[in-house]
Design a protein around this motif. Structure first.
Motif, short mmCIF file in Angstrom:
data_model
loop_
_atom_site.label_atom_id
_atom_site.label_comp_id
_atom_site.label_asym_id
_atom_site.label_seq_id
_atom_site.Cartn_x
_atom_site.Cartn_y
_atom_site.Cartn_z
N VAL A 103 -23.77 -35.49 21.66
CA VAL A 103 -22.86 -35.17 20.56
C VAL A 103 -23.36 -33.93 19.82
CG1 VAL A 103 -22.01 -35.98 18.32
CG2 VAL A 103 -21.89 -37.48 20.31
N LEU A 104 -24.67 -33.85 19.59
CA LEU A 104 -25.23 -32.66 18.94
C LEU A 104 -24.93 -31.41 19.75
CD1 LEU A 104 -27.00 -31.18 16.86
CD2 LEU A 104 -28.97 -31.77 18.28
N LEU A 105 -25.14 -31.47 21.06
CA LEU A 105 -24.86 -30.32 21.91
C LEU A 105 -23.37 -29.94 21.87
CD1 LEU A 105 -25.86 -28.19 23.93
CD2 LEU A 105 -25.50 -29.89 25.75
N ASP A 106 -22.50 -30.94 21.92
CA ASP A 106 -21.06 -30.66 21.86
C ASP A 106 -20.68 -29.97 20.55
OD1 ASP A 106 -20.69 -31.81 24.33
OD2 ASP A 106 -19.85 -33.68 23.58
N LEU A 107 -21.20 -30.46 19.44
CA LEU A 107 -20.90 -29.87 18.14
C LEU A 107 -21.47 -28.45 18.05
CD1 LEU A 107 -21.50 -32.90 15.76
CD2 LEU A 107 -19.30 -31.86 16.36
N TRP A 108 -22.65 -28.26 18.59
CA TRP A 108 -23.31 -26.95 18.58
C TRP A 108 -22.48 -25.94 19.38
CZ3 TRP A 108 -29.33 -27.07 19.02
CH2 TRP A 108 -29.86 -25.86 18.60
N LYS A 109 -22.02 -26.37 20.54
CA LYS A 109 -21.21 -25.49 21.38
C LYS A 109 -19.88 -25.16 20.69
CE LYS A 109 -21.17 -26.77 25.80
NZ LYS A 109 -21.27 -27.65 26.98
N ARG A 110 -19.30 -26.13 20.01
CA ARG A 110 -18.05 -25.88 19.28
C ARG A 110 -18.27 -24.84 18.18
NH1 ARG A 110 -14.14 -30.79 18.03
NH2 ARG A 110 -13.90 -31.60 20.11
N ARG A 111 -19.37 -24.97 17.44
CA ARG A 111 -19.65 -24.01 16.36
C ARG A 111 -19.81 -22.61 16.93
NH1 ARG A 111 -23.60 -25.22 11.68
NH2 ARG A 111 -22.50 -23.39 10.94
N PRO A 135 -30.13 -25.22 27.80
CA PRO A 135 -29.68 -24.03 28.54
C PRO A 135 -28.17 -23.81 28.49
CG PRO A 135 -31.26 -25.28 29.84
CD PRO A 135 -30.94 -26.11 28.62
N ALA A 136 -27.39 -24.87 28.27
CA ALA A 136 -25.93 -24.72 28.18
C ALA A 136 -25.53 -23.81 27.03
CB ALA A 136 -25.27 -26.09 28.03
N LEU A 137 -26.34 -23.75 25.98
CA LEU A 137 -26.06 -22.87 24.85
C LEU A 137 -26.18 -21.41 25.27
CD1 LEU A 137 -27.95 -24.81 22.06
CD2 LEU A 137 -25.47 -24.60 22.32
N TYR A 138 -27.16 -21.10 26.10
CA TYR A 138 -27.34 -19.73 26.57
C TYR A 138 -26.22 -19.32 27.52
CZ TYR A 138 -31.85 -19.92 24.35
OH TYR A 138 -32.84 -20.03 23.40
N LEU A 139 -25.80 -20.26 28.34
CA LEU A 139 -24.67 -20.02 29.24
C LEU A 139 -23.41 -19.68 28.43
CD1 LEU A 139 -23.75 -20.30 32.29
CD2 LEU A 139 -23.00 -22.57 31.64
N LEU A 140 -23.14 -20.48 27.43
CA LEU A 140 -21.97 -20.25 26.58
C LEU A 140 -22.09 -18.93 25.82
CD1 LEU A 140 -19.30 -21.19 25.33
CD2 LEU A 140 -20.64 -22.49 23.66
N ALA A 141 -23.26 -18.66 25.25
CA ALA A 141 -23.47 -17.42 24.50
C ALA A 141 -23.23 -16.20 25.38
CB ALA A 141 -24.88 -17.38 23.91
N ALA A 142 -23.72 -16.24 26.61
CA ALA A 142 -23.51 -15.11 27.52
C ALA A 142 -22.03 -14.89 27.80
CB ALA A 142 -24.27 -15.34 28.83
N GLY A 143 -21.31 -15.97 28.01
CA GLY A 143 -19.87 -15.86 28.26
C GLY A 143 -19.10 -15.32 27.07
N LEU A 144 -19.51 -15.71 25.88
CA LEU A 144 -18.83 -15.25 24.67
C LEU A 144 -19.18 -13.80 24.32
CD1 LEU A 144 -19.32 -18.43 22.44
CD2 LEU A 144 -17.19 -17.68 23.51
N LEU A 145 -20.41 -13.41 24.59
CA LEU A 145 -20.86 -12.07 24.21
C LEU A 145 -20.52 -10.99 25.24
CD1 LEU A 145 -24.32 -13.02 22.72
CD2 LEU A 145 -22.34 -12.17 21.45
N LYS A 146 -20.43 -11.35 26.49
CA LYS A 146 -20.19 -10.37 27.57
C LYS A 146 -19.02 -9.43 27.28
CE LYS A 146 -20.30 -9.00 32.09
NZ LYS A 146 -19.97 -7.61 32.08
N PRO A 147 -17.86 -9.93 26.87
CA PRO A 147 -16.74 -9.02 26.63
C PRO A 147 -16.92 -8.15 25.37
CG PRO A 147 -15.99 -11.31 26.65
CD PRO A 147 -17.47 -11.33 26.75
#
Length: 166
Positions: A103-111, A135-147
């Motif tokens: 749940v913490l990871l899900d909320l973190w990814k949403r933020r 590591p899922a946070l880094y994956l998401l960050a890369a996807g959001l920042l790339k563009p």
């Protein structure tokens, strides 16, 4: 006199750091174990389940995220979860059928997904390395920042690992 001038190369590089810790949710996360509402701690019987959850003061979950778990090997029908959520809904900010860590990871990814990252547009950005982050946070960050970014790095400003440069 002979004066030596020191230049902070990290500062002069123009690299901006993104610390994922800044997006960590502050909402308190509590676990609710369905086991406590099962008949003989093993099975869901509608009448007993309804009576059990009706006796709970769900206001203790006010403004909290609830991780719903079942610590025994029991089959929980979807209607029981719906009844439980109906009682929780007026109070909780978030509820999920997962443990507190998930749940913490899900909320973190949403933020992170809903964060305003426009300030990183056309910048050189390093995502700070932290061993305790999923590591899922880094994956998401890369996807959001790339563009958005001119270049993306991982680590620290002084010694980053380059992920890409445009």
């Amino acid at each position: 006199m002979n004066q030596k001038i020191f230049i902070n190369k990290a500062e002069a590089s123009g690299i901006i750091a993104l610390d994922l810790l800044n997006y960590k949710p502050t909402t308190e996360i509590v676990e609710l174990d369905i086991k406590d509402h099962l008949f003989m701690g093993l099975i869901v019987k509608e009448k007993e389940f309804k009576e059990s959850i009706a006796a709970v003061d769900f206001s203790v979950y006010n403004e909290k995220a609830v991780a719903i778990v079942c610590s025994v090997d029991a089959i929980i029908p979807p209607w029981a979860l719906m009844m439980l959520m109906e009682k929780l809904a007026p109070y909780v900010v978030y509820a999920d059928l997962n443990n507190a860590e998930t749940v913490l990871l899900d909320l973190w990814k949403r933020r992170l997904m809903y964060a305003d990252l426009k300030c990183f547009k056309d910048q050189k950005v390093v995502v700070r390395a932290r061993a305790d982050h999923d590591p899922a946070l880094y994956l998401l960050a890369a996807g959001l920042l790339k563009p958005l970014v001119k270049s993306l790095m991982y680590g620290e400003i002084g010694l980053p690992k380059v992920i890409f440069k445009s």
